[in-house]
Scaffold this motif. Sequence first.
Motif, short mmCIF file in Angstrom:
data_model
loop_
_atom_site.label_atom_id
_atom_site.label_comp_id
_atom_site.label_asym_id
_atom_site.label_seq_id
_atom_site.Cartn_x
_atom_site.Cartn_y
_atom_site.Cartn_z
N ARG A 166 0.76 -1.28 -0.09
CA ARG A 166 0.01 0.07 0.09
C ARG A 166 1.06 1.22 -0.03
NH1 ARG A 166 -2.82 -1.16 3.95
NH2 ARG A 166 -1.80 -0.10 5.75
N ALA A 200 -6.32 -1.35 -4.24
CA ALA A 200 -7.91 -2.15 -3.90
C ALA A 200 -7.71 -3.57 -3.36
CB ALA A 200 -8.71 -2.32 -5.18
N ARG A 201 -6.64 -4.21 -3.84
CA ARG A 201 -6.38 -5.60 -3.27
C ARG A 201 -5.96 -5.51 -1.99
NH1 ARG A 201 -5.20 -9.86 -6.73
NH2 ARG A 201 -5.14 -10.94 -4.90
N CYS A 202 -4.95 -4.41 -1.60
CA CYS A 202 -4.49 -4.54 -0.26
C CYS A 202 -5.74 -4.07 0.83
CB CYS A 202 -3.80 -3.20 0.05
SG CYS A 202 -1.99 -3.55 -0.92
N ALA A 203 -6.77 -3.03 0.24
CA ALA A 203 -7.83 -2.89 0.94
C ALA A 203 -8.88 -3.98 1.39
CB ALA A 203 -8.63 -1.71 0.36
N GLN A 204 -8.87 -5.01 0.29
CA GLN A 204 -9.67 -6.06 0.27
C GLN A 204 -9.03 -7.20 1.33
OE1 GLN A 204 -9.88 -8.32 -3.46
NE2 GLN A 204 -12.00 -8.67 -3.07
N HIS A 205 -7.97 -7.09 1.48
CA HIS A 205 -7.29 -8.09 2.72
C HIS A 205 -7.16 -7.60 3.83
CE1 HIS A 205 -6.51 -11.39 -0.16
NE2 HIS A 205 -6.14 -10.47 -1.05
N GLY A 239 -8.75 -5.33 5.50
CA GLY A 239 -10.33 -4.92 6.20
C GLY A 239 -10.07 -3.73 7.12
N GLU A 266 -12.31 -0.62 1.99
CA GLU A 266 -12.36 -1.44 0.53
C GLU A 266 -13.40 -0.68 -0.38
OE1 GLU A 266 -13.96 -5.85 -0.62
OE2 GLU A 266 -13.75 -5.41 1.49
N GLU A 267 -14.56 -0.21 -0.01
CA GLU A 267 -15.35 0.52 -0.98
C GLU A 267 -14.74 1.68 -1.57
OE1 GLU A 267 -19.89 2.44 -1.00
OE2 GLU A 267 -19.22 1.20 0.71
N PHE A 291 -11.90 0.37 -4.21
CA PHE A 291 -12.57 0.05 -5.52
C PHE A 291 -13.21 1.03 -6.19
CE2 PHE A 291 -11.56 -3.84 -3.69
CZ PHE A 291 -11.18 -4.99 -4.77
N TYR A 344 -10.43 2.61 -7.95
CA TYR A 344 -9.96 1.67 -9.06
C TYR A 344 -11.00 1.91 -10.33
CZ TYR A 344 -8.58 -2.70 -11.44
OH TYR A 344 -8.12 -3.68 -12.35
#
Length: 286
Positions: free
Chosen positions: A126, A155-160, A162, A166-167, A170, A173
């Motif tokens: 990130r 986006a992938r970092c935010a997804q993992h 938590g 995340e919103e 993305f 993105y």
Amino acid sequence: MTLGQKLKQTRLARGMTQSQVVGDRITRNMLSQIENDLASPSVGTLEYLASVLNVRLSWLLADEQDEAEAERTQQLRDRLKRGDYAACLDLAPEHAPDDEQALALAMAAVQCAQRALEAERFDTARHLAQQGLSWNAGSVYESMQLSLDLQAILARCAQHTGLGQEESAFADYRQAYAAQRPRARYHLTMARYQLERGKTVAAEAELRAVSTPPEEDRAEYRILQARLASASGRYAEAMTALRQAERTGPLPKLLERELLQAMELAARELQDYKTAYECAARQLKL
């Protein structure tokens, strides 16, 4: 290195005496003073010396800081070519990099960030992606593809991780993807092609693929929307889109002609003959 030192070292490297360098242009004594930084030559004299010594005038005039930045840029190029991306980041200056350096650093950052992501080092990924976005945005050579790749990593970092981001990540993105002009340019070109073949369903699909057109393509997007509406008999809707396109500002001649032709057609179908006549007259003036 001072100007005098550059001149003297270059002359000696060329195996030339002071007399050989000065010719009929300046005296040997003057050259000696210049080489010892006791005299400041005119630009004309510097141009002559640069020519005789076969070096660039810009190199003679560059100060030590300019030379250091030129060396940094060359090292960045070399390390990028070798794929030594981490070593590229070691060259990041404390001050704002110049345009070429910023782009090179962003290119290295995306590679390092991707590797960190794959190794599940999400904080590092990130940080690198955010730094890469900053470098990319600060360069006149800003790359939309780099921006997209870096936003994907974020986006992938935010997804993992938590962390409740995340919103937003993305959404950024998606925005970066929509802003890619080459992608929008492809769909707009294909939409026009399908319209002119009478394939309105295919044309509509191409326009739907451009959810948010880049600012520089919005007028063209509106014109094509209007042409599609006219092809389906929705002339009032077409006229609204054409007025919106017209308000975006001056258009290139080719695009203005397309707008006026579409507007003339819609105006005639709406029985607005005054506007239709005005559009026809404007076309004649193009």
